[in-house]
Design a protein around this motif. Sequence first.
Motif, PDB file in Angstrom:
ATOM      1  N   ILE A  14      65.804  24.402 -19.584  1.00  0.00           N
ATOM      2  CA  ILE A  14      67.202  23.976 -19.475  1.00  0.00           C
ATOM      3  C   ILE A  14      67.190  22.469 -19.240  1.00  0.00           C
ATOM      4  O   ILE A  14      66.481  21.982 -18.357  1.00  0.00           O
ATOM      5  CB  ILE A  14      67.896  24.679 -18.298  1.00  0.00           C
ATOM      6  CG1 ILE A  14      67.885  26.184 -18.511  1.00  0.00           C
ATOM      7  CG2 ILE A  14      69.302  24.160 -18.109  1.00  0.00           C
ATOM      8  CD1 ILE A  14      68.357  26.960 -17.306  1.00  0.00           C
ATOM      9  N   CYS A  15      67.968  21.752 -20.039  1.00  0.00           N
ATOM     10  CA  CYS A  15      68.034  20.297 -19.918  1.00  0.00           C
ATOM     11  C   CYS A  15      69.493  19.860 -19.824  1.00  0.00           C
ATOM     12  O   CYS A  15      70.324  20.337 -20.599  1.00  0.00           O
ATOM     13  CB  CYS A  15      67.417  19.625 -21.140  1.00  0.00           C
ATOM     14  SG  CYS A  15      65.707  20.050 -21.456  1.00  0.00           S
ATOM     15  N   PRO A  16      69.795  18.947 -18.916  1.00  0.00           N
ATOM     16  CA  PRO A  16      71.157  18.402 -18.881  1.00  0.00           C
ATOM     17  C   PRO A  16      71.442  17.684 -20.205  1.00  0.00           C
ATOM     18  O   PRO A  16      70.583  16.956 -20.714  1.00  0.00           O
ATOM     19  CB  PRO A  16      71.125  17.408 -17.720  1.00  0.00           C
ATOM     20  CG  PRO A  16      69.926  17.782 -16.912  1.00  0.00           C
ATOM     21  CD  PRO A  16      68.946  18.387 -17.856  1.00  0.00           C
ATOM     22  N   PRO A  17      72.631  17.867 -20.769  1.00  0.00           N
ATOM     23  CA  PRO A  17      72.960  17.204 -22.043  1.00  0.00           C
ATOM     24  C   PRO A  17      72.793  15.687 -21.939  1.00  0.00           C
ATOM     25  O   PRO A  17      73.238  15.060 -20.984  1.00  0.00           O
ATOM     26  CB  PRO A  17      74.438  17.569 -22.261  1.00  0.00           C
ATOM     27  CG  PRO A  17      74.657  18.803 -21.443  1.00  0.00           C
ATOM     28  CD  PRO A  17      73.728  18.695 -20.263  1.00  0.00           C
ATOM     29  N   GLY A  18      72.090  15.136 -22.918  1.00  0.00           N
ATOM     30  CA  GLY A  18      71.906  13.687 -22.992  1.00  0.00           C
ATOM     31  C   GLY A  18      70.864  13.112 -22.048  1.00  0.00           C
ATOM     32  O   GLY A  18      70.612  11.907 -22.080  1.00  0.00           O
ATOM     33  N   ALA A  19      70.257  13.938 -21.221  1.00  0.00           N
ATOM     34  CA  ALA A  19      69.268  13.429 -20.257  1.00  0.00           C
ATOM     35  C   ALA A  19      67.951  13.108 -20.952  1.00  0.00           C
ATOM     36  O   ALA A  19      67.590  13.722 -21.949  1.00  0.00           O
ATOM     37  CB  ALA A  19      69.040  14.455 -19.157  1.00  0.00           C
ATOM     38  N   LYS A  26      62.121  20.640 -25.130  1.00  0.00           N
ATOM     39  CA  LYS A  26      63.430  20.547 -25.758  1.00  0.00           C
ATOM     40  C   LYS A  26      64.287  21.689 -25.207  1.00  0.00           C
ATOM     41  O   LYS A  26      63.757  22.755 -24.895  1.00  0.00           O
ATOM     42  CB  LYS A  26      63.297  20.667 -27.270  1.00  0.00           C
ATOM     43  CG  LYS A  26      62.525  19.516 -27.918  1.00  0.00           C
ATOM     44  CD  LYS A  26      62.476  19.631 -29.420  1.00  0.00           C
ATOM     45  CE  LYS A  26      61.544  20.647 -29.991  1.00  0.00           C
ATOM     46  NZ  LYS A  26      60.182  20.697 -29.628  1.00  0.00           N
ATOM     47  N   PRO A  27      65.591  21.466 -25.069  1.00  0.00           N
ATOM     48  CA  PRO A  27      66.453  22.553 -24.586  1.00  0.00           C
ATOM     49  C   PRO A  27      66.239  23.811 -25.425  1.00  0.00           C
ATOM     50  O   PRO A  27      66.181  23.749 -26.648  1.00  0.00           O
ATOM     51  CB  PRO A  27      67.868  22.010 -24.786  1.00  0.00           C
ATOM     52  CG  PRO A  27      67.710  20.527 -24.831  1.00  0.00           C
ATOM     53  CD  PRO A  27      66.355  20.275 -25.432  1.00  0.00           C
ATOM     54  N   GLY A  28      66.064  24.921 -24.730  1.00  0.00           N
ATOM     55  CA  GLY A  28      65.871  26.192 -25.429  1.00  0.00           C
ATOM     56  C   GLY A  28      64.422  26.558 -25.693  1.00  0.00           C
ATOM     57  O   GLY A  28      64.134  27.693 -26.083  1.00  0.00           O
ATOM     58  N   ASP A  29      63.470  25.616 -25.521  1.00  0.00           N
ATOM     59  CA  ASP A  29      62.060  25.998 -25.633  1.00  0.00           C
ATOM     60  C   ASP A  29      61.812  27.136 -24.653  1.00  0.00           C
ATOM     61  O   ASP A  29      62.430  27.186 -23.580  1.00  0.00           O
ATOM     62  CB  ASP A  29      61.135  24.832 -25.269  1.00  0.00           C
ATOM     63  CG  ASP A  29      60.978  23.805 -26.364  1.00  0.00           C
ATOM     64  OD1 ASP A  29      61.517  24.005 -27.474  1.00  0.00           O
ATOM     65  OD2 ASP A  29      60.311  22.771 -26.108  1.00  0.00           O
ATOM     66  N   TYR A  30      60.918  28.032 -24.998  1.00  0.00           N
ATOM     67  CA  TYR A  30      60.677  29.172 -24.113  1.00  0.00           C
ATOM     68  C   TYR A  30      59.307  29.786 -24.373  1.00  0.00           C
ATOM     69  O   TYR A  30      58.653  29.488 -25.371  1.00  0.00           O
ATOM     70  CB  TYR A  30      61.755  30.243 -24.310  1.00  0.00           C
ATOM     71  CG  TYR A  30      61.640  30.988 -25.624  1.00  0.00           C
ATOM     72  CD1 TYR A  30      60.943  32.195 -25.704  1.00  0.00           C
ATOM     73  CD2 TYR A  30      62.199  30.465 -26.787  1.00  0.00           C
ATOM     74  CE1 TYR A  30      60.822  32.864 -26.915  1.00  0.00           C
ATOM     75  CE2 TYR A  30      62.086  31.135 -27.991  1.00  0.00           C
ATOM     76  CZ  TYR A  30      61.395  32.336 -28.050  1.00  0.00           C
ATOM     77  OH  TYR A  30      61.261  32.992 -29.242  1.00  0.00           O
ATOM     78  N   PHE A  31      58.916  30.637 -23.454  1.00  0.00           N
ATOM     79  CA  PHE A  31      57.818  31.566 -23.692  1.00  0.00           C
ATOM     80  C   PHE A  31      58.228  32.887 -23.075  1.00  0.00           C
ATOM     81  O   PHE A  31      59.150  32.952 -22.257  1.00  0.00           O
ATOM     82  CB  PHE A  31      56.467  31.064 -23.151  1.00  0.00           C
ATOM     83  CG  PHE A  31      56.383  30.926 -21.658  1.00  0.00           C
ATOM     84  CD1 PHE A  31      56.070  32.026 -20.854  1.00  0.00           C
ATOM     85  CD2 PHE A  31      56.584  29.700 -21.046  1.00  0.00           C
ATOM     86  CE1 PHE A  31      55.968  31.889 -19.478  1.00  0.00           C
ATOM     87  CE2 PHE A  31      56.485  29.556 -19.674  1.00  0.00           C
ATOM     88  CZ  PHE A  31      56.183  30.657 -18.888  1.00  0.00           C
ATOM     89  N   THR A  32      57.569  33.950 -23.507  1.00  0.00           N
ATOM     90  CA  THR A  32      57.828  35.263 -22.929  1.00  0.00           C
ATOM     91  C   THR A  32      56.563  35.781 -22.261  1.00  0.00           C
ATOM     92  O   THR A  32      55.452  35.381 -22.621  1.00  0.00           O
ATOM     93  CB  THR A  32      58.304  36.286 -23.987  1.00  0.00           C
ATOM     94  OG1 THR A  32      57.307  36.417 -25.000  1.00  0.00           O
ATOM     95  CG2 THR A  32      59.631  35.855 -24.611  1.00  0.00           C
ATOM     96  N   PRO A  85      64.646  15.669 -15.358  1.00  0.00           N
ATOM     97  CA  PRO A  85      65.705  16.561 -14.888  1.00  0.00           C
ATOM     98  C   PRO A  85      65.680  17.975 -15.485  1.00  0.00           C
ATOM     99  O   PRO A  85      66.572  18.770 -15.196  1.00  0.00           O
ATOM    100  CB  PRO A  85      66.976  15.824 -15.307  1.00  0.00           C
ATOM    101  CG  PRO A  85      66.580  15.130 -16.572  1.00  0.00           C
ATOM    102  CD  PRO A  85      65.140  14.713 -16.347  1.00  0.00           C
ATOM    103  N   SER A  86      64.676  18.293 -16.304  1.00  0.00           N
ATOM    104  CA  SER A  86      64.651  19.633 -16.902  1.00  0.00           C
ATOM    105  C   SER A  86      64.311  20.680 -15.845  1.00  0.00           C
ATOM    106  O   SER A  86      63.763  20.382 -14.782  1.00  0.00           O
ATOM    107  CB  SER A  86      63.645  19.690 -18.055  1.00  0.00           C
ATOM    108  OG  SER A  86      62.319  19.610 -17.579  1.00  0.00           O
TER     109      SER A  86
END
Length: 119
Positions: A14-19, A26-32, A85-86
């Motif tokens: 999760i990343c604040p917009p524009g930060a 990157k916003p939305g990167d993930y692992f399971t 800030p992520s």
Amino acid sequence: MDTFDLYDLRVEVICPPGARILCGAKPGDYFTLQGEMLHLPPGQGFSIYSLGSVLPLLAAKQRVTHANDWMTTDAEIACPDPNCPSRLKIIRTGVRTFSHGEVTVVSLQGADEDSPEGR
């Protein structure tokens, strides 16, 4: 009966917009996480430092916890870089059932002998 349940987890950036993000995420990167297996989408990386900050919590998040336990309610972990800030959000996505006998060679009776109740 030798079965137990673990939650499947998704850990999402999760990343604040524009930060300005310093960890390469990157916003939305993930692992399971499914059982003990960590899966990344094809072509996506994940910072080892970010991974290191969340790894100690994953085994606990996989288990059923009391409704009042902070482990049940708290789900966001700060990036380990104090200038980034992520955050990493741990999401329980489903439940899987495992067999004790399929994940260890230690017998259930052997485990009972080492537990406080078995002494």
